[in-house]
Structure formats: structure tokens, C-alpha cells
Motif scaffolding. Structure first.
Motif, mmCIF file in Angstrom:
data_model
loop_
_atom_site.group_PDB
_atom_site.id
_atom_site.type_symbol
_atom_site.label_atom_id
_atom_site.label_comp_id
_atom_site.label_asym_id
_atom_site.label_seq_id
_atom_site.Cartn_x
_atom_site.Cartn_y
_atom_site.Cartn_z
ATOM 1 N N HIS A 140 61.198 59.732 0.994
ATOM 2 C CA HIS A 140 61.425 60.445 -0.262
ATOM 3 C C HIS A 140 62.609 59.893 -1.058
ATOM 4 C CE1 HIS A 140 58.446 63.346 0.916
ATOM 5 N NE2 HIS A 140 59.092 63.619 2.034
ATOM 6 N N MET A 141 62.934 58.648 -0.818
ATOM 7 C CA MET A 141 63.969 58.003 -1.612
ATOM 8 C C MET A 141 63.482 57.840 -3.048
ATOM 9 S SD MET A 141 66.654 57.343 0.251
ATOM 10 C CE MET A 141 67.479 55.844 -0.266
ATOM 11 N N PRO A 142 64.315 58.019 -4.046
ATOM 12 C CA PRO A 142 65.774 58.179 -3.975
ATOM 13 C C PRO A 142 66.255 59.628 -3.881
ATOM 14 C CG PRO A 142 65.135 57.931 -6.252
ATOM 15 C CD PRO A 142 63.865 57.868 -5.457
ATOM 16 N N VAL A 143 65.340 60.604 -3.710
ATOM 17 C CA VAL A 143 65.737 62.014 -3.783
ATOM 18 C C VAL A 143 66.313 62.521 -2.468
ATOM 19 C CG1 VAL A 143 64.943 64.348 -4.295
ATOM 20 C CG2 VAL A 143 63.992 62.421 -5.551
ATOM 21 N N PHE A 144 65.650 62.188 -1.346
ATOM 22 C CA PHE A 144 66.101 62.649 -0.028
ATOM 23 C C PHE A 144 66.154 61.472 0.938
ATOM 24 C CE2 PHE A 144 63.688 66.648 -1.289
ATOM 25 C CZ PHE A 144 64.827 67.363 -1.618
ATOM 26 N N ALA A 145 67.097 61.549 1.875
ATOM 27 C CA ALA A 145 67.143 60.620 3.007
ATOM 28 C C ALA A 145 67.360 61.459 4.255
ATOM 29 C CB ALA A 145 68.272 59.606 2.847
ATOM 30 N N VAL A 146 66.346 61.539 5.116
ATOM 31 C CA VAL A 146 66.460 62.369 6.311
ATOM 32 C C VAL A 146 67.216 61.645 7.416
ATOM 33 C CG1 VAL A 146 64.364 63.658 5.781
ATOM 34 C CG2 VAL A 146 64.212 61.590 7.190
#
Length: 366
Positions: A140-146
Motif C-alpha cells: 500500500h505504498m506510498p500510503v501505508f508500510a506495514v
């Protein structure tokens, strides 16, 4: 996805042999649906959708009634998406054509989310669960990085592009534990976009015309419902309904975001361990199973994706738990609110690490 048996393969480890045995039993005798369950589900869906229409179209309805209708529509979307999930796995009628038709009605026509796009991403997710490079459900880059592993600008083998840890990504990731829930409230809009992108760009889409037709019908009925509202009620109705429907996006994330992330292509012998390491169950009483729609048994579902959801609880207790205990494998199951807390902690940890200098971050993981 099965092609055949590999000739001359080396002996499988004990846990994989045991998995293959109980999976063969499932394939042989458990792939039968209790259709009465779907009669009850369909009745609930009709009640939710009909009540929403009554709230919108009643001549004496005011703002509060219209917003209640928006909430009902959101619940309808959240619950009906579970049917689309079942149909996508061909676990309702076990007939590919019949379940595809159910998918077009429930997914495309009533939800605006293309079953073709969903199957394209979801099948890969099941094959390589929580794979850094392969699983689109955690990319989900650039929004989330798990995981901090995404700070190295990973190349996505699904999207066929570099997920660059750019300036925009750094900006989003640093506050992702604050933005997670607000973004989940509008995440459905992204599914509309992803559906259209897939239908336009993908080289091979079965029944592309049917996909576009059913999506057009969705846009027509939703537009008509919103148009029936007073002008000042339309935008709140749209966003409230989507925010309530966003519950399912949270539910999807709960079982994976805080679990292990794997690098590289999984070896055949490690597939079961990868599934167990990348998924967890959500503990809940049986009377609350309707709310989770089968997603609370994510581990069992990943081991046997076509097993009907009404059989997953018994399958967990009678088969998966004894299997894991006998083979020294770990099963994780926590409550709904605890799982939410774990997601926030995971996102917060990655956000904190994103602020560190690269060399210091690397030193922390030596």
C-alpha cells in the motif's frame, strides 16, 4: 490452481504430509454448502437495502433519517461483500459459472467492486500471503508500510513496478497510525478506481462487457438514490455510507497487517508455515459470526479457501487446532479490539522507524 502431481519429488516434511491428508478429505467430502444459511443472509440483505430505500424515499424523512439510511447502506455493503468473497472462491455453488454470476450481482451490481479485479488480486494474496514482493494486499505504498522492509523501495512482482520510498511515502508513513482509520473510511473509493484500472489495462478479463455493464448499473442506482435526497444531504450520505462500509476494510487488515512479512518467493515445503505466520484469527462468540462473515477464521480459510464459511468454526476446532498441536505449529487468535490495537502498534512502529537514519535503522536489526 492445481495442475497435477509432481513426479519424483523429495519426501515432504511431516507437517506438510499431514496437511495434504486433511486437505484431501476436505476436497472429497466437505465442499457442500448449507443453502439455508444463504437464505437467511439474503433476507438480511433485502431488509437492509429495503430499509435504506424507505429512509431515503419517505416524504417526511429528515436529515437524521437520511443519515440512518446511509448507515444501513454501509452495513449492507459490509455484509454483502462477504457473499462476494464466497463467490470469488467458488465456495457457494462450487460451479464456476454460477458463482461468477453471483459475484457480478453482489460484487459489481450492488457494491461497485469488480469481481474480476478482486479475483486477480485475491488469488495472488492466497498463494503468497504476506509476501513482501508478491502480496498486493499488503502493498500500500506510498500510503501505508506495514514493515520497515518497504523503506528499501521494493519491486512489486504483482504490480510490476518499483514501490519507491519517496518523499510522499515518507510523509504518509510517518503519520500512518493516525491516518489508518480515516483512510479506511474512504478506502472503498479506491476499490472503485482499482476495478476500473484493472478492466481498462488488464490484457485478459473474462466477460469484460458484463463487468462494465454491471458496474454501470451500480453507478445508476447509487446515483438515483443520492439524487433523491435534498442537495445538502447528498455529500454526508455518500461519505457516511462509505465510512460505515469501511468496517470491512478494517476487518480485512486485522488478520494480516500485524503478522510476519516474508521476503522472496516461498518454497513449496514452507507454504503452510507461511500461511500460519501471515494470518491470525479473530476470537468471537458464535452468535457474532455474522458480523465477521468468515474473516474471523482467516487461518482456516487460508489453509482451505473453498471451505464454506459456516463450516470454518468446526473445522478449526476439530481439524486445525489438533493438526497444529501435533506438528508444533503456532496458531494466533485474539479479540477484535486487541487486533485493532496490534495494527496501530505495527503501523506506529514502522512510522517511528521511518524517522530514523537509514544506517541506524539497519543497526537495530543486526
Amino acid at each position: 490452481m492445481r495442475v497435477g502431481m509432481v513426479a519424483g519429488a523429495r519426501d515432504a516434511p511431516a507437517h506438510l504430509t499431514a496437511f495434504r491428508k486433511f486437505n484431501a478429505r476436505v476436497q472429497a467430502g466437505e465442499l457442500r454448502t448449507r443453502y439455508l444459511d444463504y437464505v437467511h443472509i439474503a433476507a438480511r440483505m433485502a431488509m437492509l437495502f429495503g430499509s435504506m430505500l424507505a429512509c431515503v424515499l419517505h416524504p417526511a424523512a429528515g436529515f437524521k433519517t437520511h443519515m440512518f439510511g446511509a448507515a444501513l447502506l454501509g452495513i449492507f455493503w459490509q455484509q454483502s461483500m462477504f457473499i462476494g468473497h464466497d463467490a470469488g472462491h467458488t465456495s457457494i455453488t462450487f460451479d464456476r459459472k454460477k458463482d461468477a454470476m453471483i459475484g457480478w450481482v453482489v460484487g459489481n451490481l450492488f457494491n461497485g467492486v469488480g469481481i474480476a479485479w478482486w479475483m486477480a488480486t485475491h488469488n495472488v494474496h492466497h498463494c503468497a500471503c504476506n509476501s513482501l514482493e508478491c502480496d498486493p494486499d499488503i502493498q500500500h505504498m506510498p500510503v501505508f508500510a506495514v514493515s520497515n522492509k518497504y523503506f528499501n523501495s521494493v519491486y512489486s512482482l504483482y504490480h510490476h513496478r518499483q514501490m519507491t520510498y519517496c518523499r510522499l511515502a515518507k510523509l504518509f508513513v510517518r503519520v500512518q497510525h493516525y491516518t489508518f482509520y480515516p483512510i479506511m473510511a474512504v478506502a472503498r473509493i479506491n476499490l472503485y478506481a482499482q476495478t476500473l484500472i484493472h478492466l481498462i489495462k488488464a490484457k485478459h478479463v473474462r466477460n469484460r462487457g458484463v463487468e462494465f455493464l454491471t458496474l454501470g448499473m451500480f453507478a445508476t442506482w447509487l446515483g438515483a438514490v443520492i439524487h433523491a435526497l435534498p442537495v445538502g444531504h447528498r455529500v454526508p450520505f455518500f461519505f457516511l455510507s462509505h465510512a460505515v462500509a469501511g468496517i470491512i476494510h478494517i476487518q480485512i487488515c486485522l488478520s494480516h497487517f500485524s503478522m510476519n512479512v516474508f521476503e522472496g518467493r516461498p518454497e513449496n515445503d514452507e507454504w503452510v508455515k507461511m500461511q500460519l505466520g501471515g494470518t491470525m484469527d479473530i476470537s468471537c462468540p458464535a452468535w457474532l459470526d455474522w458480523f465477521h462473515g468468515g474473516l474471523q477464521f482467516q487461518t482456516e480459510h487460508h489453509l482451505c479457501p473453498r471451505l464454506p464459511r459456516h463450516k470454518l468454526r468446526k473445522f478449526r476446532d476439530d481439524v486445525v487446532k489438533p493438526y497444529a498441536k501435533a506438528n508444533g505449529l503456532e496458531l494466533k487468535s485474539i479479540g477484535f479490539w486487541q487486533a485493532n490495537a496490534e495494527i496501530v502498534r505495527t503501523l506506529k512502529q514502522a512510522a517511528r522507524e521511518s524517522r530514523l537514519a537509514p544506517h541506524f535503522h539497519a543497526a537495530m536489526h543486526l
